[in-house]
Design an enzyme around this catalytic site. Sequence first.
Site, short mmCIF file in Angstrom:
data_model
loop_
_atom_site.label_atom_id
_atom_site.label_comp_id
_atom_site.label_asym_id
_atom_site.label_seq_id
_atom_site.Cartn_x
_atom_site.Cartn_y
_atom_site.Cartn_z
N LYS A 1 1.01 -4.76 3.61
CA LYS A 1 2.22 -4.01 4.01
C LYS A 1 1.93 -2.53 3.76
CE LYS A 1 6.37 -2.12 3.83
NZ LYS A 1 5.83 -0.76 3.57
N SER B 1 5.25 3.51 -6.87
CA SER B 1 6.01 4.09 -7.97
C SER B 1 6.24 3.06 -9.09
CB SER B 1 7.35 4.59 -7.45
OG SER B 1 8.08 3.52 -6.91
N THR B 2 6.41 3.57 -10.28
CA THR B 2 6.67 2.71 -11.44
C THR B 2 7.98 1.95 -11.24
OG1 THR B 2 5.42 4.16 -12.87
CG2 THR B 2 7.05 2.76 -13.95
N GLU B 3 8.96 2.64 -10.65
CA GLU B 3 10.27 2.02 -10.44
C GLU B 3 10.15 0.76 -9.56
OE1 GLU B 3 12.68 4.85 -8.44
OE2 GLU B 3 14.35 3.44 -8.22
N ALA C 1 2.61 1.66 3.90
CA ALA C 1 3.82 2.45 3.64
C ALA C 1 4.46 2.86 4.97
CB ALA C 1 3.47 3.68 2.81
N GLU C 2 5.76 3.00 4.92
CA GLU C 2 6.53 3.32 6.14
C GLU C 2 6.05 4.62 6.79
OE1 GLU C 2 10.68 3.54 5.28
OE2 GLU C 2 11.20 4.32 7.26
N CYS D 1 -2.11 9.45 -7.84
CA CYS D 1 -1.55 8.84 -9.05
C CYS D 1 -2.28 9.33 -10.29
CB CYS D 1 -1.60 7.32 -8.95
SG CYS D 1 -3.20 6.70 -8.45
N ILE E 1 0.84 -1.21 0.00
CA ILE E 1 0.00 0.00 0.00
C ILE E 1 0.88 1.26 0.00
CG2 ILE E 1 -1.92 1.11 1.26
CD1 ILE E 1 -2.58 -1.79 0.76
N PRO E 2 0.51 2.30 -0.75
CA PRO E 2 1.27 3.55 -0.74
C PRO E 2 0.79 4.50 0.37
CG PRO E 2 -0.47 3.72 -2.35
CD PRO E 2 -0.63 2.38 -1.69
N TRP E 3 1.45 5.66 0.44
CA TRP E 3 1.19 6.59 1.54
C TRP E 3 0.21 7.69 1.19
CZ3 TRP E 3 2.76 10.91 -0.89
CH2 TRP E 3 3.85 10.82 -1.76
N GLU F 1 6.48 12.30 -13.11
CA GLU F 1 5.45 12.47 -12.10
C GLU F 1 6.04 13.27 -10.93
OE1 GLU F 1 4.19 8.90 -9.97
OE2 GLU F 1 2.12 9.56 -10.20
N GLU G 1 -0.57 -0.90 -9.84
CA GLU G 1 -1.21 0.40 -10.04
C GLU G 1 -0.13 1.44 -9.77
OE1 GLU G 1 -2.43 3.55 -9.89
OE2 GLU G 1 -3.68 3.30 -8.10
P1 NDP Z 1 7.22 3.38 -3.40
O1 NDP Z 1 6.81 2.76 -4.67
O2 NDP Z 1 8.61 3.17 -2.93
O3 NDP Z 1 6.25 2.89 -2.19
C1 NDP Z 1 5.01 2.25 -2.34
C2 NDP Z 1 4.94 1.05 -1.40
O4 NDP Z 1 5.90 0.05 -1.80
C3 NDP Z 1 5.28 1.36 0.04
O5 NDP Z 1 4.53 0.54 0.89
C4 NDP Z 1 6.75 0.98 0.10
O6 NDP Z 1 7.20 0.72 1.39
C5 NDP Z 1 6.76 -0.26 -0.74
N1 NDP Z 1 8.08 -0.61 -1.28
C6 NDP Z 1 9.18 0.17 -1.44
N2 NDP Z 1 10.18 -0.52 -2.02
C7 NDP Z 1 9.69 -1.77 -2.24
C8 NDP Z 1 10.23 -2.95 -2.85
N3 NDP Z 1 11.45 -2.98 -3.35
N4 NDP Z 1 9.45 -4.05 -2.93
C9 NDP Z 1 8.18 -4.03 -2.45
N5 NDP Z 1 7.62 -2.96 -1.87
C10 NDP Z 1 8.35 -1.82 -1.77
O7 NDP Z 1 6.91 4.88 -3.47
P2 NDP Z 1 7.61 6.04 -2.62
O8 NDP Z 1 6.94 6.05 -1.33
O9 NDP Z 1 9.08 5.93 -2.60
O10 NDP Z 1 7.28 7.29 -3.53
C11 NDP Z 1 8.12 7.56 -4.66
C12 NDP Z 1 7.31 8.03 -5.81
O11 NDP Z 1 6.37 7.05 -6.19
C13 NDP Z 1 6.46 9.25 -5.51
O12 NDP Z 1 7.20 10.40 -5.63
C14 NDP Z 1 5.40 9.11 -6.53
O13 NDP Z 1 5.85 9.66 -7.74
C15 NDP Z 1 5.22 7.64 -6.69
N6 NDP Z 1 4.06 7.10 -5.97
C16 NDP Z 1 2.98 6.74 -6.68
C17 NDP Z 1 1.86 6.26 -6.04
C18 NDP Z 1 0.66 5.89 -6.79
O14 NDP Z 1 -0.42 5.87 -6.24
N7 NDP Z 1 0.77 5.55 -8.06
C19 NDP Z 1 1.80 6.13 -4.59
C20 NDP Z 1 3.03 6.46 -3.91
C21 NDP Z 1 4.10 6.94 -4.61
P3 NDP Z 1 7.85 1.90 2.27
O15 NDP Z 1 6.94 3.07 2.21
O16 NDP Z 1 7.87 1.29 3.61
O17 NDP Z 1 9.18 2.16 1.65
#
Ligand code: NDP
Length: 488
Positions: free
Chosen positions: A192, A245-247, A194-195, A299, A166-168, A396, A265
Amino acid sequence: MEPSPNQNPGLNWQYIASRQGTDIVSIADRYDLWIDGHKSAPASGDYLSTVNPATEEPLAEVAFGGQADIDRAVAAAKHAFPSWSSLAGSERAKYLFRIARLIQERSRELAVLESLDGGKPIKESRDVDLNLVAAHFFYHAGWADKLEYAFAGLDPKPIGVAAQIIPWNFPLLMLAWKVAPALATGNTVVVKPAESTPLTALVFAEITAEAGLPPGVLNVVTGDGTTGAALAAHSDVDKVAFTGSTEVGKEIQRAVAGSKRLTLELGGKGAHIVFDDAAIDQAVEGVVNGIFFNQGHVCCAGSRLLVQESIEDTFMSKLVRRINTLRVGDPLDKNTDVGAINSAAQLAKITELVEATQAEGVEMHQSQCQLPQGGYFFKPTVFRGVAQSSRLAQEEVFGPVLSAMTFRTPSEAVEKANNTPYGLSAGIWTNKGSRILWMADRIRSGVVWANTFNKFDPASPFGGYGESGFGREGGRHGLLAYLESGAR
Ligand code: NDP
């Protein structure tokens, strides 16, 4: 009473602060994991701190889940699966209804907690997030005993253990988007959060216990990205649902590599396309809502504006005037339109991209509001005349920053709207129905709104194309992502 500190000195009116009290929430000093129906300390004994982004003050310590905790949570979900999946759909529905009702009963408390932990304005967490969270559980409760009718001839069967990351930006809402369809279709889950925003998921876990959900059907493992990675890769996880994130989405796809079902997503770079025959004031409001709702941490945010050249001056002057009236500040003030940026890291990312765009010499309009002294805040910002090749038109930002550009013909608008690797959302503003249909047919994005933006409904599937990910959440299509017979 004191005037609200977030008002813009350039305006002729003042708002009296109307602060939502926090007594309704009791935040513990420390939160453990939620495994097999009860609280459970992390094997490592390690905890992370979650802070209030509006004040930078720590709110609580939260367990840092590691591999051993993931193993326990996945084992609990696996153990619970046979009995949960063989329950009659009408019985599973009762749990979902109970959860929905309990969320409604505790909705103000959850809204305050969401705003404290994530920085979003209370009027949004109270009036948007929490209503939609309850609606998702009600909606999916309705499907639980009708799966045979929804997918005639498919023999709908659950997949097994679902890992849900889940994201934040919408912590509880994204949890609801994932947990409700998974449980309705008979899967068990490990969530899981977000942190930076783990708290509402942990209260949600307690709510499921209050609703009598059998142990192990829902587990919550908090931690950081390494926790998420360990969960997604676990060999007993059958399905991964990720929003973020896409990454990271690509990383997960590589790690999973066809071994389990996956829905992603991811990000977006949504375009508003405003034609010269649009109701301009309504379109200005829609564009403002599209990019400044939830500080732009959305997003499907409308982070690009394509305005027809003949109305550019009029539109931009109205837009710039409007952003000066946005109230930026304390998320718990009921007047606040734009709250705190979710984390220091996200603020740094927004600042870097804005500075890079300024260095390109692009015309910038920023709200004249005064930002609060502490906390992570960013002024609503509009760049005018952004080039297609600019980073701001392609990347983004995930913050309150709009890139505006122009077009002359409908086909040029389509070309520009489609000119990003993403494809999640778009909004068309015109008074011609035929033009809306013509445009919607050609725009490559999962959702196209017409003369509105950011409208969500649990019955409506949501998802993207290209780098915005694959799979749908919500509606009948969203159920398929949790059924063995659904598309892979
Ligand atoms: P992340 O993609 O890193 O985080 C999303 C979730 O994935 C969080 O729960 C995170 O945990 C978890 N996560 C992080 N790394 C891994 C991994 N290697 N394997 C599995 N799960 C993982 O997004 P960020 O919080 O770093 O944000 C970065 C960018 O992503 C933003 O600036 C934004 O552009 C984009 N974003 C897009 C979203 C959307 O709805 N499409 C939502 C959030 C971000 P933890 O938080 O504990 O690191």
